[in-house]
Each structure stands twice: as C-alpha cells, then as structure tokens.
Scaffold this active site. Sequence first.
Site, PDB file in Angstrom:
ATOM      1  N   GLU A 419       3.503 -19.072  20.087  1.00  0.00           N
ATOM      2  CA  GLU A 419       2.120 -19.870  19.474  1.00  0.00           C
ATOM      3  C   GLU A 419       2.126 -21.845  19.380  1.00  0.00           C
ATOM      4  OE1 GLU A 419      -0.121 -18.192  16.591  1.00  0.00           O
ATOM      5  OE2 GLU A 419       0.889 -15.920  16.724  1.00  0.00           O
TER       6      GLU A 419
HETATM    7  C1  LIG Z   1       9.395 -13.276  18.851  1.00  0.00           C
HETATM    8  C2  LIG Z   1       8.959 -13.937  19.554  1.00  0.00           C
HETATM    9  C3  LIG Z   1       8.251 -13.481  20.191  1.00  0.00           C
HETATM   10  C4  LIG Z   1       7.164 -14.026  21.178  1.00  0.00           C
HETATM   11  N1  LIG Z   1       5.899 -13.199  21.633  1.00  0.00           N
HETATM   12  C5  LIG Z   1       4.698 -13.523  22.356  1.00  0.00           C
HETATM   13  C6  LIG Z   1       3.717 -13.273  22.334  1.00  0.00           C
HETATM   14  O1  LIG Z   1       3.136 -12.109  21.459  1.00  0.00           O
HETATM   15  N2  LIG Z   1       3.184 -13.618  23.258  1.00  0.00           N
HETATM   16  C7  LIG Z   1       3.242 -13.784  24.602  1.00  0.00           C
HETATM   17  O2  LIG Z   1       2.597 -14.425  25.626  1.00  0.00           O
HETATM   18  N3  LIG Z   1       4.082 -14.874  24.558  1.00  0.00           N
HETATM   19  C8  LIG Z   1       5.311 -14.376  23.580  1.00  0.00           C
HETATM   20  N4  LIG Z   1       5.673 -15.480  22.478  1.00  0.00           N
HETATM   21  C9  LIG Z   1       6.670 -16.819  23.771  1.00  0.00           C
HETATM   22  C10 LIG Z   1       6.876 -17.467  22.962  1.00  0.00           C
HETATM   23  O3  LIG Z   1       5.186 -17.989  23.047  1.00  0.00           O
HETATM   24  C11 LIG Z   1       7.540 -19.264  23.318  1.00  0.00           C
HETATM   25  O4  LIG Z   1       9.002 -18.453  23.585  1.00  0.00           O
HETATM   26  C12 LIG Z   1       6.883 -20.566  23.913  1.00  0.00           C
HETATM   27  O5  LIG Z   1       5.701 -20.279  24.432  1.00  0.00           O
HETATM   28  C13 LIG Z   1       8.275 -20.859  24.306  1.00  0.00           C
HETATM   29  O6  LIG Z   1       8.656 -20.631  25.309  1.00  0.00           O
HETATM   30  P1  LIG Z   1      10.115 -20.289  26.223  1.00  0.00           P
HETATM   31  O7  LIG Z   1      10.731 -20.362  24.967  1.00  0.00           O
HETATM   32  O8  LIG Z   1       9.732 -20.469  27.093  1.00  0.00           O
HETATM   33  O9  LIG Z   1      10.669 -22.059  26.133  1.00  0.00           O
HETATM   34  P2  LIG Z   1      10.075 -23.698  26.284  1.00  0.00           P
HETATM   35  O10 LIG Z   1       8.894 -23.859  27.486  1.00  0.00           O
HETATM   36  O11 LIG Z   1      11.184 -23.227  28.061  1.00  0.00           O
HETATM   37  O12 LIG Z   1      10.952 -24.923  26.054  1.00  0.00           O
HETATM   38  C14 LIG Z   1      12.602 -24.748  26.015  1.00  0.00           C
HETATM   39  C15 LIG Z   1      12.054 -26.307  24.830  1.00  0.00           C
HETATM   40  O13 LIG Z   1      11.605 -27.252  25.625  1.00  0.00           O
HETATM   41  C16 LIG Z   1      10.675 -27.963  24.582  1.00  0.00           C
HETATM   42  N5  LIG Z   1       9.486 -28.713  25.418  1.00  0.00           N
HETATM   43  C17 LIG Z   1       8.709 -27.427  26.998  1.00  0.00           C
HETATM   44  N6  LIG Z   1       8.253 -28.253  27.592  1.00  0.00           N
HETATM   45  C18 LIG Z   1       8.423 -29.928  26.605  1.00  0.00           C
HETATM   46  C19 LIG Z   1       7.485 -30.886  27.317  1.00  0.00           C
HETATM   47  N7  LIG Z   1       6.545 -31.259  28.079  1.00  0.00           N
HETATM   48  N8  LIG Z   1       8.218 -32.005  26.740  1.00  0.00           N
HETATM   49  C20 LIG Z   1       8.472 -31.814  25.291  1.00  0.00           C
HETATM   50  N9  LIG Z   1       9.741 -30.816  24.828  1.00  0.00           N
HETATM   51  C21 LIG Z   1       9.040 -29.572  25.852  1.00  0.00           C
HETATM   52  C22 LIG Z   1      10.299 -26.095  24.078  1.00  0.00           C
HETATM   53  O14 LIG Z   1       9.271 -26.842  22.600  1.00  0.00           O
HETATM   54  C23 LIG Z   1      11.146 -26.004  23.114  1.00  0.00           C
HETATM   55  O15 LIG Z   1      11.980 -26.495  22.404  1.00  0.00           O
HETATM   56  C24 LIG Z   1       7.274 -15.124  22.028  1.00  0.00           C
HETATM   57  C25 LIG Z   1       8.516 -15.858  22.075  1.00  0.00           C
HETATM   58  C26 LIG Z   1       9.525 -15.355  20.720  1.00  0.00           C
HETATM   59  C27 LIG Z   1      10.894 -15.777  21.674  1.00  0.00           C
END
Ligand SMILES: Cc1cc2nc3c(=O)[nH]c(=O)nc-3n(C[C@H](O)[C@H](O)[C@H](O)COP(=O)(O)OP(=O)(O)OC[C@H]3O[C@@H](n4cnc5c(N)ncnc54)[C@H](O)[C@@H]3O)c2cc1C
Length: 638
Positions: A419
């Site tokens: 979120e």
């Molecule tokens: C248990 C679980 C439940 C979830 N439930 C849902 C759901 O119901 N619906 C849904 O749509 N999604 C869901 N998600 C997805 C969740 O919202 C994403 O994991 C989250 O948005 C982060 O995306 P990512 O994991 O791909 O990380 P990435 O976007 O790949 O980021 C990796 C790291 O880099 C950092 N980062 C990324 N961009 C930047 C930037 N520009 N500047 C600095 N730092 C940055 C991030 O903060 C993170 O630390 C869920 C995920 C999990 C693990």
Amino acid sequence: MATKDLQNISELESRKVAEASREAEWAQPSFLREMFLGNFRLDLIYPFPFQEEERPEFTAFYQTLKEFLRDQVDPIEIDATGEYPADVVDGLRKLGAFGMKIPKKYGGLGFTNVEYQKVMQLFGSIDGNLSALLSAHQSIGVPQPLKLFGTEALKKKYLPRCAAGDISAFALTEMQVGSDPARLQTDAVKTPEGDYILNGEKLWCTNGTLAKLLVVMARDPKSKKISAFVVEVDWPGVKIEHRCHFMGLRALANAVISFKDVRVPAENLIGQEGKGLKIALTTLNDGRLSIPNGSVGTAKICIEICRKWASERVQWGKPVGKHEAIAHKLADMAATTFAMESIANLATEMSDRGGYDIRLEAAACKEWNTCRTWEIVDETMQIRGGRGYETEKSLQARGEQPIGVERIMRDYRINKIFEGSSEIMHLFMAREAVDKHLQVAGALIDPEKPLTDKVAELPKIAAFYGSWYPTRWLGWGQWPRYQEFGDMAAHLRFVERNTRRLSRQIFHGMVVHQGKLQNKQAFLFRLVDIANELFAMAASVARVQGMRDNGYADAEKAAELADLACRNARRKVAQLFRALWSNDDVRKYKVALKVLDGQHAWLEEGIQRIDDKSLKPKVSFGVEDPAPVPKVRPVGTH
Ligand SMILES: Cc1cc2nc3c(=O)[nH]c(=O)nc-3n(C[C@H](O)[C@H](O)[C@H](O)COP(=O)(O)OP(=O)(O)OC[C@H]3O[C@@H](n4cnc5c(N)ncnc54)[C@H](O)[C@@H]3O)c2cc1C
C-alpha cells in the site's frame, strides 16, 4: 505492451504517469501542505476532533465482534495452518464485518471511517491475516472505489454482494509493476460495442484465492491510459494461477491472477475511462489509513506484552524493566504509541469530515506509524529475550504463556512495503512539499523550457518570493505564544519556528540543487521526516489539550507521554536539519554505483552466491517472453 518497450520507459515517463494521477481539487487545505509552505495552521488540528458519544449501534457491534474474536479465533492456528478457518470467515460475514464501510442502503453497516478504524485497531492487536482480509476487501477492494467513483447501477449491483461477504481484491501490481504504474502491461482493448477485452496477469492480489470480485487496473494499448474495472472472478478467462506464500501473514489468500480475453461489460468501468490510476490512488488516500490505525493496535499489544514481562522477569536482582536500558525502551514505546494514535485519529477524523485534502496526512500516518511500529515490535522481541524468538506453540508446549512476538514480527514487516512503500510515501510527500515552488518557479528549473520562457516568468517569480521568503523569517515562535497550552506551549513554539525553518530549507534546496533536486532523495526524505516529526508533535499536543479541555481523567497521563514524544521528536528534528547540509550523500551515491556495477563484488568472496545455486523459476504463468531484469542505470546525476 511488449517487454522490449518496457525497458524503454524512462524515469520521466514514470513521473508523468504519477503526475497525471495527482488529485488537485480540494475544498479545505491540508495541514502538512501548509507546513511545507511555512504556515503552522494549528487551527486545522485544534480543537482536536474527538469522536462524539459512540453510537450504541456501533458499540453493540464492537462488543460482539470482540467476544467473537476472543472466543472463536485462534491466531496461532491460523498461522500454523496457513488458512482462514471457514467458520471464522462465516462468522465475520454474519456479523457484517465485510460491509462495515458500505452504506446501509446497499446492505452494509454504514460505519464512519472513525468507527471502521477502531475495528482495524482491534484487529491490529490480534491477527495480521484477518486485518489484511478485511482491509484488502473494504479499504482498497471493490467497495471503496465503487463508493467513491461508481455509477449508481454499479453500486446497486455489487455493494450488497460485498456487504454480504463476497470477498474482493485489488489488482494493480504486475511482474514489472511494483511502485511504478507506468510499466503496467495488462491490456484493456475497447470493442466496437463499448465493452473491454482484458489480457494480462496480476501479481500478489491479496484475497485473490478467495475473491469473487476484483478491481483490476488495465491500460488501453493505444492511448496508454489506465482504467479501473470491476471483474467477476468466475467470468471466462479469469484464472487463479498460483497462491503466493510469504514470511508472515501465512494465511493470506494471495494470488497471481491471469486474464485471457476476458470480456468486461462497458458498465463495469469504474469512473471515467483513463482515470484508473487516479481512482486507485484516491482510493488509497483513505484506504491507506487502515494500516496506521492497525499499527496502533499492534503497538499497544506490544506495550502490554512488555509491561507484563518487564515487571515479572527478574534478572540481576531486579525486574528487567527497572534496568535503565529496558526502562528507556518502555518509555519510548508508550510515548511513541501515543503520538502514533494522535496522528491516526486526527487524519481519520478529517477524512470523515470530508473536503479536507488528507493525502499527505494519510501518507504521513502510513509512513510514520509503520516505521515506528516496526521499531516497537523489534524492541518487544528484545525485551522478551529468547522467548520473543520462540514460537507460541513451543512456549505453550513447555508450559509457558503462548505470546507470539515472532509471529507479530513476521506478520508486521510487510506493512512498510505494501500500500505504498516507505520510500514511495517519502517521494509522494516530497513532491507535494515542492509543489507550490514548482508552480511558481518550475519554469526556471525545467530543462525543457527555452530561455525566453524562463525570462518571461521572472516577474511572477520575483513577486511571489519577494513577499513569501522574508515572511518565513518573521513569525513569532517564542514565549509567550501558545501560553494557553500550559506546559505544552514550548513544544508548539518549537513546531511553529521549525515549520518556517522547514519551508526555508525546502526553498534553499531548490535554489542550490535546482533541476537535480528531484534526484536528491536523501535531502528530500529528510525534509519529509522533519515534517512528520513536527506533525506528530503538533497532533500529540493538540490531543492532550483537547483531553484537558474536555476534562478527560487521563489527560495529565497523556501530557506526560506527549511531552516525552515531543522531546524525542525535537532531538530528531535538530539532527535532521543538521544532516541536510552536512552529510555523505554524494559519497554514498558514488559508492552505491560501484556496488551496483559489481566493483565491490570482491567483498562477496567466501559465501555461496545465489548464482552458484540453481535458483531458477519453476514455472512461468503463460508469460511467453519473461522480461529480462532491467540493467540498472543511475537515476540521476549528483
Ligand atoms: C503480501 C503482499 C500483499 C500484496 N497485496 C497487494 C494487493 O492486494 N494488490 C496489489 O495490487 N498489490 C499488492 N502487493 C504489491 C505491493 O503493493 C508491492 O509489493 C509494492 O507496491 C512494492 O512493489 P515491489 O514489491 O514490486 O517493489 P519495487 O517497486 O520493485 O521496489 C523495490 C524497492 O525499491 C524501492 N523503490 C521503488 N521505486 C523507488 C524510487 N523511485 N525511489 C526510491 N525507492 C524506490 C521500493 O520502495 C522498494 O524498497 C502485495 C505485496 C505483498 C508482498
């Protein structure tokens, strides 16, 4: 969109997509937005908004729910089996817990946000799996965007189903879409009849394996605009491909879901075509309050665990809680939890009042409360010592009380990621922090603007800063201001002075870094951290004063906690201001580029590398051309 195209999505395009989805129209100002401009608007948070008498209808629900959770729910078993027991889900359905926020006319309980969040706090103290089940359904799942943007027909069709317990999920994330929606690949192609054909795959949909309804974000492959749709899981072409499992939240019904030529009727479009991301983000503005409120519940249970254990456990001649190292942790936990509850209550109340721009307050609550609660959970494990690390079942088997700190820790960690991750919350707030300056002086630092345009803007810029900047030095943040707040007045004066200082530093940052400021994340994040600390201070003081004004029995106890929270915050703020201009940011970034580049891979000698093992994916769900990991490139020059 082909995988090749994804590699070409620039940082600029990602920013543009995020920009296009910013909400711009609000009747009432935002406390934090004003703070970034150097205006300490105490009037927006004081008198502190206390809930009037609790409605008997809500009290009755809350008591029944509390008894149900105490008597019928076993979080240890939920964790051990990794499943939601059917009788628990049915019990919640019968209580109406899936329709708490749905208006009565659509079959829900019609609770206010304050009431709903009180329930979320309770769940936060009991079980993260159940919190996620209910919150993914009604904070971000089908009910919330429909309530905000749906047509009457859509509301009538789906809200009664949601209220009755047809579970819903929110599907935005994809393999290539985490924090960056510009990379969205799920297609929604419009048919000549006006329906849409969905193709693509969504990752990590919480509730996905139980859901009957989904909110799906998909984009028109031609216009690239993202829209939001209600999709029924049993429609042809929708397939649950995989159930995902995690470190914690073991029962989470989380799925990879694919869409193959799924026909979505035109009327299932939520809001306007092309406004999907805005809808998703607006949904999250309010929806985002569940996590910080749940976090308060988690922090409170941690305090209870530590209070009991630290007074019972005797080592080195006295209870461990009376050794100063542990005593200080307990004091900080209590003070911080008071501050967390103050900002969460404030933002939740503001969202109920409506019209207020609470995007920043909600983001601040999400960021601050999750980071603080994670620290509290970590300290709880430390205070419980070895027992903190031992599982509940093991503790129980050898005759001790099953207190699941390790479970709380596993379940809690995700809150800093989903979120809107902590980093994304910082970026989002930083963007708003510089918004007014970009409106006024953006042309000056825009590399795409010709010199003539820049020169033409100069009179406007001079007119604004000619009066704004000097007045950021002028306010009065010294004695006797805020005397009516008694012993809390000094803290408010600190907030007032440092609000103006914060706005000056934002301006100085723009002058010094100009167009590069957007890449100076360490600088920007410190500004956001300062704002969050000041927000927590102001909210805590306003709440204490409100408790005093209203004759609350615990007002003086609250004052003691608020005072300590403010003292802690003042030290942090002072440090953060210092670090704005005295830091190792550039050096660190340079070292990081070398780490990324493999120049420090020599340090990895002596381990079994992940690449030495055959850690390959076992299946790929219909993705014929799995995207290569993008080559890391620097996001800006320093
Ligand atoms: C248990 C679980 C439940 C979830 N439930 C849902 C759901 O119901 N619906 C849904 O749509 N999604 C869901 N998600 C997805 C969740 O919202 C994403 O994991 C989250 O948005 C982060 O995306 P990512 O994991 O791909 O990380 P990435 O976007 O790949 O980021 C990796 C790291 O880099 C950092 N980062 C990324 N961009 C930047 C930037 N520009 N500047 C600095 N730092 C940055 C991030 O903060 C993170 O630390 C869920 C995920 C999990 C693990």
